[in-house]
Design an enzyme around this catalytic site. Structure first.
Site, PDB file in Angstrom:
ATOM      1  N   VAL A 102       3.531 -11.133 -10.057  1.00 34.52           N
ATOM      2  CA  VAL A 102       3.753  -9.798  -9.476  1.00 34.52           C
ATOM      3  C   VAL A 102       2.598  -8.866  -9.824  1.00 34.52           C
ATOM      4  CG1 VAL A 102       5.256  -7.775  -9.476  1.00 34.52           C
ATOM      5  CG2 VAL A 102       6.252 -10.063  -9.444  1.00 34.52           C
ATOM      6  N   ALA A 103       2.069  -8.988 -11.048  1.00 41.22           N
ATOM      7  CA  ALA A 103       0.927  -8.158 -11.452  1.00 41.22           C
ATOM      8  C   ALA A 103      -0.301  -8.483 -10.618  1.00 41.22           C
ATOM      9  CB  ALA A 103       0.625  -8.381 -12.937  1.00 41.22           C
ATOM     10  N   ILE A 156      -0.425  -9.873  -7.472  1.00 43.33           N
ATOM     11  CA  ILE A 156      -0.337  -9.665  -6.021  1.00 43.33           C
ATOM     12  C   ILE A 156      -0.430  -8.172  -5.701  1.00 43.33           C
ATOM     13  CG2 ILE A 156       1.105  -9.936  -3.975  1.00 43.33           C
ATOM     14  CD1 ILE A 156       2.398 -12.348  -5.392  1.00 43.33           C
ATOM     15  N   GLU A 186       0.710  -5.883  -3.657  1.00 50.55           N
ATOM     16  CA  GLU A 186       1.731  -5.785  -2.606  1.00 50.55           C
ATOM     17  C   GLU A 186       1.410  -4.716  -1.565  1.00 50.55           C
ATOM     18  OE1 GLU A 186       3.556  -7.417  -6.283  1.00 50.55           O
ATOM     19  OE2 GLU A 186       2.417  -5.595  -5.844  1.00 50.55           O
ATOM     20  N   ASP A 223     -21.895  -2.020  30.225  1.00 48.12           N
ATOM     21  CA  ASP A 223     -21.931  -2.043  31.678  1.00 48.12           C
ATOM     22  C   ASP A 223     -22.776  -0.855  32.139  1.00 48.12           C
ATOM     23  OD1 ASP A 223     -21.155  -2.911  34.269  1.00 48.12           O
ATOM     24  OD2 ASP A 223     -19.692  -1.295  34.345  1.00 48.12           O
ATOM     25  N   ASN A 225       2.489  -0.842  -8.231  1.00 52.64           N
ATOM     26  CA  ASN A 225       1.736  -1.313  -7.065  1.00 52.64           C
ATOM     27  C   ASN A 225       2.120  -0.602  -5.775  1.00 52.64           C
ATOM     28  OD1 ASN A 225       0.433  -3.089  -8.728  1.00 52.64           O
ATOM     29  ND2 ASN A 225       1.419  -4.941  -7.953  1.00 52.64           N
ATOM     30  N   ASP A 238       0.334   3.600  -7.064  1.00 51.37           N
ATOM     31  CA  ASP A 238      -0.984   3.177  -6.571  1.00 51.37           C
ATOM     32  C   ASP A 238      -1.218   3.580  -5.126  1.00 51.37           C
ATOM     33  OD1 ASP A 238      -1.921   2.142  -8.857  1.00 51.37           O
ATOM     34  OD2 ASP A 238      -2.041   0.065  -8.197  1.00 51.37           O
TER      35      ASP A 238
END
Length: 871
Positions: free
Chosen positions: A279-280, A282, A284, A326, A704, A708
């Site tokens: 978990v730390a 990743i 998220e 174009d 997270n 964060d």
């Protein structure tokens, strides 16, 4: 087998099982069963449910799902619910992002005319365009949209605008004779008419050769279906990072799990320790933060007339190195305009025309009388060249309808492609006067006299040489030249004999001119290290002239036609594209190949356009840019970005913003990863020295996702700094997470981890495991919030840049309030596994959390000093 344009129309009628008197009613169903209906099939889209569940395929998400399962087994329902909530939230965001309905095929279908006139059983009837079948005899006239591809049987001065299909602004004169050449471009198949084009002049009959997916428009629909959209550099970078991170998490978690078991820690406790590490590790909130920052960036771009349809295209803007543009409607105005006139052996710019000059005035009046175009505030009706003549009259406040009413037309000889002339007879000052306009070489041969300021006199060879030379020079400048002649007659009815013995008195040169801002925009692109390329369906001479005017075609570079690359291999084309700045008479397939060739050379390619023919290449490019005003719906729906002002210079502003947004995203990722690294290092350290886990999974999820997220979004709102457009495009192959970036993340993460573990020891010594975990959690949270100020930009904080982004301070305050709620509100203590601390412990948390800010700022200043000394 011969193509339809190579056959006599009688052969085409026979091959399509038709007859010149039209199909019978019993033939219709048989033809529809054989060749299909006149509709373009729509691709099936995935259901929202499938899209939602596809969001859980990511390996990092699978790790979190395992963590949620283990938490549930251990009775930690609060942690389980938090993890599941996070996963569902991210899946919903991903689903919303994915569901962008592809409207391209629907727009192509909508281009079909609502009804069409066909000949069936010798009777002209009107049917819905969807009922038109192969073998039908289409009846078309000025103003009609064409419902299917067809081979012409009869053409009476028929002219068709095919600009949406070919990119050529001038209407095409149609004929019935077969064409003997092979591999003739669509724009040169003058005995064919195509679905989605419209008739600007004359009338005709044609046998239908293709309907629905069998038309040129249908073929483009197929290309749109098959054209795969490239993942943007950021998507590719994050995908590569995710895979590497997942592998690293598995290895480290397995090692930590093994070490815990070796020390005699119970299996479930060891597993929970490993899950804390996962978990730390990743990030998220990473994908959500990137999405939010991009969304905020799109709002700013929208304020500057650039609508982003595909969110991740924003970051691609910053690394664009090639713009394939174009010509018609993008770099030019998509409107034929008189540029110069030639009378009395003098070439005059349109702005210098003098109404008081007799020949100038006569040329303007002749243009109004010898044309059928009508313009109003609401619409323009007629051939684009005739509309240009009417617009010239309006410069002198001459309304074409009033002039024609005062000087009524008595007789006319309509334009046809054989004579290349149009002649009208009208009474002027009591005299019957004939005006003729047409191709210069034809009219010159039919002129016996010439009119100059001195009057009318017999034409000489020298006069002819002067006119021929002027015609050649103007044509080489990409101008379309019309010659004008006149004479007085006695008769009231015109015959072809009246187009002989004419008095030549002037030339009118017109073109679809560049937009006023195109040249400056091209210069800005080149200064920013971006190479503009012109790709158009127009003629090479015209395209080259425009490209030279605006600075795209330079010395040493070449212009080529689509036929020149038709049989080149991919390797040969890749070798050719760096030397070529202009591609003319190209098909949709050519455009895709050119875009792909540049991409194969490692460039990030933007493609601009507005026509149906541009849509497949718009989709294939790294970022497709459509025109919002003149662009077809097909082009808009295939594009990543739409310019609401059709202004090429808006692209330059968008690129500047794109570069700024990407820099902000990179800084936000740096901030997130530095914080996650701190969490990983703390957990690994605890495992190595035999401590209990310093955090629970719910602590790390809170950090997270909540504390964060706010600073990361604030970093994404950092204003652009000056000089971005003087930098070279970012190398798309260069990963975000390069060596220098990784060292920054590791250094900053180590500093935060150090103060976090100091806090853990202080808490553990004075309050046991609960206090240690709470202090570690609070210090990690607050230090990461403060660290957000470090990550706003690479330079150190100064009085000048300290307050330019107030959002960063709002994020710091909001995050601190959220953390305070968890620490001080007792109802939240159980969910977040919080112990009550002393005032001294809270003071320690505050002081330790400021340390990373001070240390990083000192390092930045020292690095800057060394950088200047080295320079």
């Amino acid at each position: 087998m011969k193509s339809f344009y190579q056959m006599k129309y009688e052969e085409v009628v026979k091959q399509t099982n038709s007859q010149v008197t039209g199909l019978t009613n019993k033939d219709i169903n048989k033809q529809r069963e054989t060749y299909g209906s006149n509709q373009i099939e729509e691709s099936k889209s995935q259901s929202p449910v499938i899209i939602f569940f596809s969001q859980f395929k990511d390996f990092l998400v699978i790790i979190l799902m395992i963590a949620a399962g283990v938490s549930a087994m251990m009775g930690k329902l609060e942690s389980t619910l938090v993890i599941i909530s996070v996963l569902i939230l991210n899946a919903l965001l991903g689903t919303v992002q994915h569901i962008k309905a592809e409207q391209s095929l629907k727009s192509l279908k909508a281009l079909s005319a609502p009804s069409s006139k066909v000949l069936r059983e010798s009777k002209v009837i009107e049917v819905p365009s969807t009922d038109v079948v192969v073998g039908d005899i289409l009846i078309v006239e000025a103003g009609d949209f064409i419902a299917a591809d067809a081979r012409l049987i009869e053409s009476n001065s028929l002219q068709v605008s095919e600009s949406a299909l070919t990119g050529e602004s001038v209407s095409v004169e149609k004929v019935t004779e077969p064409i003997s050449k092979d591999d003739v471009a669509i724009g040169d198949q003058v005995n064919m008419i195509f679905s989605s084009s419209h008739v600007t002049y004359g009338r005709g009959r044609a046998v239908v050769t293709g309907v629905g997916k069998g038309t040129e428009i249908g073929r483009i629909a197929s290309l749109l279906k098959n054209a795969k959209e490239k993942a943007t550099p950021l998507e590719e970078n994050l995908d590569r990072f995710g895979k590497k991170l997942a592998l690293l998490i598995i290895i480290i978690s397995a090692i930590v799990f093994g070490m815990s078991l070796y020390r005699g820690t119970p299996v479930m406790d060891s597993l929970m320790f490993s899950i804390s590490l996962a978990v730390a590790a990743i990030p998220e909130a990473l994908s959500s933060i990137v999405t939010i920052v991009l969304a905020l960036g799109t709002r700013k771009l929208a304020e500057e007339n650039a609508i982003i349809r595909k969110l991740h295209s924003v970051e691609s803007l910053g690394s664009i190195s090639i713009i394939c543009s174009d010509k018609t409607g993008t770099l030019t105005q998509n409107k034929m305009t008189v540029q110069k006139i030639f009378t009395d052996n003098k070439l005059i710019d349109v702005n210098d025309i003098n109404k008081e000059n007799r020949l100038h005035h006569k040329l303007v009046i002749a243009g109004l009388l010898c044309s059928d175009a009508i313009t109003t505030k609401e619409k323009e009706i007629g051939d684009p060249t005739e509309i240009a003549l009417v617009d010239l009259g309006e410069r002198f406040h001459l309304d074409e309808l009033i002039v024609r009413e005062i000087t009524p037309r008595i007789s006319e000889l309509p334009f046809d492609s054989d004579r290349k002339l149009m002649t009208t007879l009208q009474h002027i000052d009591g005299k019957a006067v004939v005006f003729t306009k047409g191709a210069m070489d034809v009219l010159l041969e039919r002129s016996s006299h010439i009119e100059t300021a001195e009057g009318v006199r017999p034409i000489t060879q020298q006069d002819k040489d002067i006119y021929n030379k002027m015609n050649f020079e103007l044509a080489n400048q990409g101008l379309r030249v019309l010659a004008f002649a006149w004479k007085e007659v006695e008769e009231q009815t015109l015959t072809f004999a009246h187009e002989e013995e004419m008095i030549l008195f002037g030339l009118v040169a017109m073109m679809d001119p560049p937009r006023a801002e195109s040249k400056a925009a091209v210069e800005s692109c080149m200064e920013a290290g971006i190479k503009p390329i012109m790709i158009t369906g127009d003629h090479k001479v015209t395209a080259s002239a425009i490209a030279r005017q605006i600075g795209i075609l330079k010395e040493g570079e070449q212009a080529i036609e689509g036929a020149d690359i038709e049989h080149l291999s991919e390797v040969e084309l890749i070798a050719l594209v760096p030397k070529t700045s202009v591609y003319a008479r190209v098909s949709p397939e050519h455009k895709i190949r050119i875009v792909s060739a540049w991409q194969a050379l490692g460039h990030v390619v933007a493609m601009t356009g507005d026509g149906v023919n541009d849509a497949p290449a718009l989709k294939r490019a790294d970022i497709g840019i459509a025109m919002g005003i003149t662009g077809t719906e097909v082009a808009k729906d295939a594009a990543s970005m739409v310019l609401t002002d059709d202004n090429f210079s808006t692209i330059v502003k968008a690129i500047n913003n794109g570069r700024s947004i990407f820099g902000n995203i990179k800084n936000a990722i740096r901030f997130l990863l530095a914080g996650n690294t701190a969490g990983i290092l703390s957990v690994v350290y605890a495992s190595v020295v035999g401590l209990a886990a310093p955090f629970s999974p719910v602590h790390l999820l809170f950090i997270n996702l909540l504390t964060d997220s706010l600073p990361a979004i604030a970093i994404g709102l950092e204003p652009a700094y000056g000089g971005l457009m003087k930098e070279k495009p970012r190398d798309a192959k260069k990963p975000i997470l390069d060596k220098a970036f990784g060292l920054h993340v590791l250094l900053e993460g180590s500093i935060i981890a150090l103060v976090t573990m100091i806090a853990y020891y202080l808490g553990y010594q004075n309050g046991g495991q609960g206090a240690g975990m709470t202090m570690a959690f609070a210090t990690l949270s607050l230090s990461r919030l403060v660290h957000g100020l470090n990550c706003r930009f690479d330079a150190p904080l100064t009085l000048k840049n300290l307050w330019v982004n107030q959002y960063s301070y709002l994020a710091l305050i909001s995050g601190t309030l959220l953390l305070s709620a968890v620490l001080f509100l007792q109802p939240l203590h159980k969910t977040f596994e919080i112990s009550i601390l002393t005032n001294q412990q809270y003071m320690s948390i505050a002081l330790l959390s400021i340390v990373p800010l001070i240390v990083v700022q000192v390092i930045k200043r020292i690095s800057r000093v060394f950088k200047y000394k080295k320079a």
